[in-house]
Design a protein around this motif. Structure first.
Motif, mmCIF file in Angstrom:
data_model
loop_
_atom_site.group_PDB
_atom_site.id
_atom_site.type_symbol
_atom_site.label_atom_id
_atom_site.label_comp_id
_atom_site.label_asym_id
_atom_site.label_seq_id
_atom_site.Cartn_x
_atom_site.Cartn_y
_atom_site.Cartn_z
ATOM 1 N N HIS A 145 -14.884 9.676 -8.797
ATOM 2 C CA HIS A 145 -15.669 10.907 -8.656
ATOM 3 C C HIS A 145 -15.032 11.880 -7.658
ATOM 4 O O HIS A 145 -15.427 13.038 -7.593
ATOM 5 N N HIS A 146 -14.023 11.433 -6.902
ATOM 6 C CA HIS A 146 -13.295 12.314 -5.982
ATOM 7 C C HIS A 146 -12.070 12.948 -6.644
ATOM 8 O O HIS A 146 -11.485 13.860 -6.064
ATOM 9 N N TRP A 147 -11.647 12.449 -7.814
ATOM 10 C CA TRP A 147 -10.428 12.971 -8.432
ATOM 11 C C TRP A 147 -10.668 14.402 -8.894
ATOM 12 O O TRP A 147 -11.551 14.650 -9.707
ATOM 13 N N PRO A 148 -9.863 15.358 -8.428
ATOM 14 C CA PRO A 148 -10.058 16.739 -8.878
ATOM 15 C C PRO A 148 -9.773 16.912 -10.368
ATOM 16 O O PRO A 148 -10.379 17.743 -11.026
ATOM 17 N N ASP A 149 -8.841 16.129 -10.913
ATOM 18 C CA ASP A 149 -8.447 16.261 -12.311
ATOM 19 C C ASP A 149 -8.443 14.870 -12.948
ATOM 20 O O ASP A 149 -7.433 14.162 -12.941
ATOM 21 N N ALA A 150 -9.600 14.466 -13.488
ATOM 22 C CA ALA A 150 -9.735 13.138 -14.080
ATOM 23 C C ALA A 150 -8.786 12.962 -15.271
ATOM 24 O O ALA A 150 -8.241 11.875 -15.481
ATOM 25 N N ALA A 151 -8.565 14.032 -16.031
ATOM 26 C CA ALA A 151 -7.685 13.937 -17.201
ATOM 27 C C ALA A 151 -6.256 13.607 -16.779
ATOM 28 O O ALA A 151 -5.602 12.735 -17.367
ATOM 29 N N ALA A 152 -5.750 14.289 -15.744
ATOM 30 C CA ALA A 152 -4.394 14.015 -15.256
ATOM 31 C C ALA A 152 -4.306 12.599 -14.701
ATOM 32 O O ALA A 152 -3.317 11.889 -14.922
ATOM 33 N N GLY A 153 -5.342 12.162 -13.982
ATOM 34 C CA GLY A 153 -5.365 10.807 -13.457
ATOM 35 C C GLY A 153 -5.315 9.768 -14.559
ATOM 36 O O GLY A 153 -4.550 8.797 -14.493
ATOM 37 N N MET A 154 -6.094 9.972 -15.610
ATOM 38 C CA MET A 154 -6.104 9.015 -16.724
ATOM 39 C C MET A 154 -4.761 8.983 -17.455
ATOM 40 O O MET A 154 -4.301 7.920 -17.868
ATOM 41 N N ARG A 155 -4.145 10.135 -17.604
ATOM 42 C CA ARG A 155 -2.826 10.155 -18.256
ATOM 43 C C ARG A 155 -1.815 9.349 -17.449
ATOM 44 O O ARG A 155 -0.991 8.615 -18.007
ATOM 45 N N GLU A 156 -1.888 9.448 -16.124
ATOM 46 C CA GLU A 156 -0.985 8.679 -15.273
ATOM 47 C C GLU A 156 -1.298 7.180 -15.340
ATOM 48 O O GLU A 156 -0.384 6.357 -15.372
ATOM 49 N N ALA A 163 -15.013 10.453 -16.695
ATOM 50 C CA ALA A 163 -13.925 9.474 -16.775
ATOM 51 C C ALA A 163 -13.803 8.942 -18.189
ATOM 52 O O ALA A 163 -12.691 8.747 -18.701
ATOM 53 N N GLU A 164 -14.931 8.721 -18.838
ATOM 54 C CA GLU A 164 -14.890 8.229 -20.218
ATOM 55 C C GLU A 164 -14.247 9.256 -21.143
ATOM 56 O O GLU A 164 -13.395 8.910 -21.979
ATOM 57 N N ALA A 165 -14.620 10.519 -20.997
ATOM 58 C CA ALA A 165 -14.028 11.567 -21.832
ATOM 59 C C ALA A 165 -12.523 11.655 -21.594
ATOM 60 O O ALA A 165 -11.730 11.752 -22.543
ATOM 61 N N PHE A 217 0.842 -1.192 0.000
ATOM 62 C CA PHE A 217 0.000 0.000 0.000
ATOM 63 C C PHE A 217 0.879 1.245 0.000
ATOM 64 O O PHE A 217 1.896 1.291 0.692
ATOM 65 N N THR A 218 0.463 2.242 -0.779
ATOM 66 C CA THR A 218 1.246 3.461 -0.959
ATOM 67 C C THR A 218 0.355 4.688 -0.847
ATOM 68 O O THR A 218 -0.766 4.693 -1.361
ATOM 69 N N VAL A 219 0.862 5.726 -0.200
ATOM 70 C CA VAL A 219 0.180 7.019 -0.156
ATOM 71 C C VAL A 219 0.632 7.816 -1.371
ATOM 72 O O VAL A 219 1.830 8.088 -1.534
ATOM 73 N N ALA A 220 -0.302 8.161 -2.236
ATOM 74 C CA ALA A 220 0.040 8.952 -3.431
ATOM 75 C C ALA A 220 -1.235 9.413 -4.116
ATOM 76 O O ALA A 220 -2.333 8.945 -3.816
ATOM 77 N N ASP A 221 -1.058 10.320 -5.046
ATOM 78 C CA ASP A 221 -2.149 10.911 -5.816
ATOM 79 C C ASP A 221 -2.207 10.233 -7.182
ATOM 80 O O ASP A 221 -1.164 10.011 -7.812
ATOM 81 N N VAL A 222 -3.407 9.923 -7.651
ATOM 82 C CA VAL A 222 -3.569 9.300 -8.966
ATOM 83 C C VAL A 222 -2.988 10.188 -10.067
ATOM 84 O O VAL A 222 -2.561 9.685 -11.104
#
Length: 197
Positions: free
Chosen positions: A127-138, A161-163, A102-107
């Motif tokens: 639905h909690h991710w402030p920046d879904a686009a950045a999360g998906m890129r990661e 999330a789909e977009a 387990f790791t503490v980190a941001d998506v």
């Protein structure tokens, strides 16, 4: 971030009370966690397959996957240090502390090298991710060639999330599908599937 966004992002402070969150929220989502585990099992991943659970909370999904499929390498990630502490305690109590990390980190800033995971799952976190686009890129960056991403969330929340997935995963098949997790005739939960074409 405005106060209401901070409060909503931490479930009005519940994320800072891991044991209470685990009792109130995780118990309610037990059928969903069982569904995620069943989906992973049905995919028949081979030995050594590496799975990441994003927004793991108290670690219930990685622990269930590790119990069901002992040959997999499973990791959970969450932004809350309190949740990760609880997840580690839950893993130790279940006798799985040496099989699940387990790791503490941001998506949006994953601490893994590129192409690290064969399967990435997330349940009720997107639905909690402030920046879904950045999360998906990661997620795209750390996904191995041929890997898949499954995001389970409220069906209405999967639109963004789909977009974001369509922009981050060009050439992949992307679809939303309803998920039944109980006896209710209404399907409130969906799964966003991102897989190679």
């Amino acid at each position: 971030m405005h106060t209401i966004h901070r409060a909503r992002a931490s479930l009005f402070g519940l994320f800072h009370h891991g044991s209470l969150y685990d009792r109130l929220i995780s118990q309610g989502f037990r059928p969903l966690y069982a569904r995620v585990t069943a989906d992973v099992t049905a995919a028949s991943p081979g030995a050594g397959t590496r799975v990441l659970d994003v927004g793991t909370g108290p670690g219930r999904v990685p622990l269930a996957i590790a119990r069901a499929l002992p040959a997999l390498r499973v990791e959970g990630l969450d932004l809350s240090a309190e949740m990760i502490d609880l997840a580690r305690r839950n893993a130790a109590e279940a006798g799985l502390g040496d099989r699940v990390d387990f790791t503490v980190a941001d998506v949006a800033d994953l601490p893994y090298p590129g192409e690290s995971f064969d399967l990435i799952v997330s349940s009720m976190s997107q639905h909690h991710w402030p920046d879904a686009a950045a999360g998906m890129r990661e997620l795209r960056r750390v996904l191995r060639p041929g890997g898949r991403v499954w995001i389970y969330d409220f069906r209405f929340a999967l639109r963004r999330a789909e977009a974001a997935a369509r922009a981050a995963f060009p050439g992949y098949r992307i679809r939303r599908e309803p998920v039944r997790t109980g006896r209710l005739p209404v399907r409130l939960i969906g799964r966003l599937v991102v897989e190679p074409s």
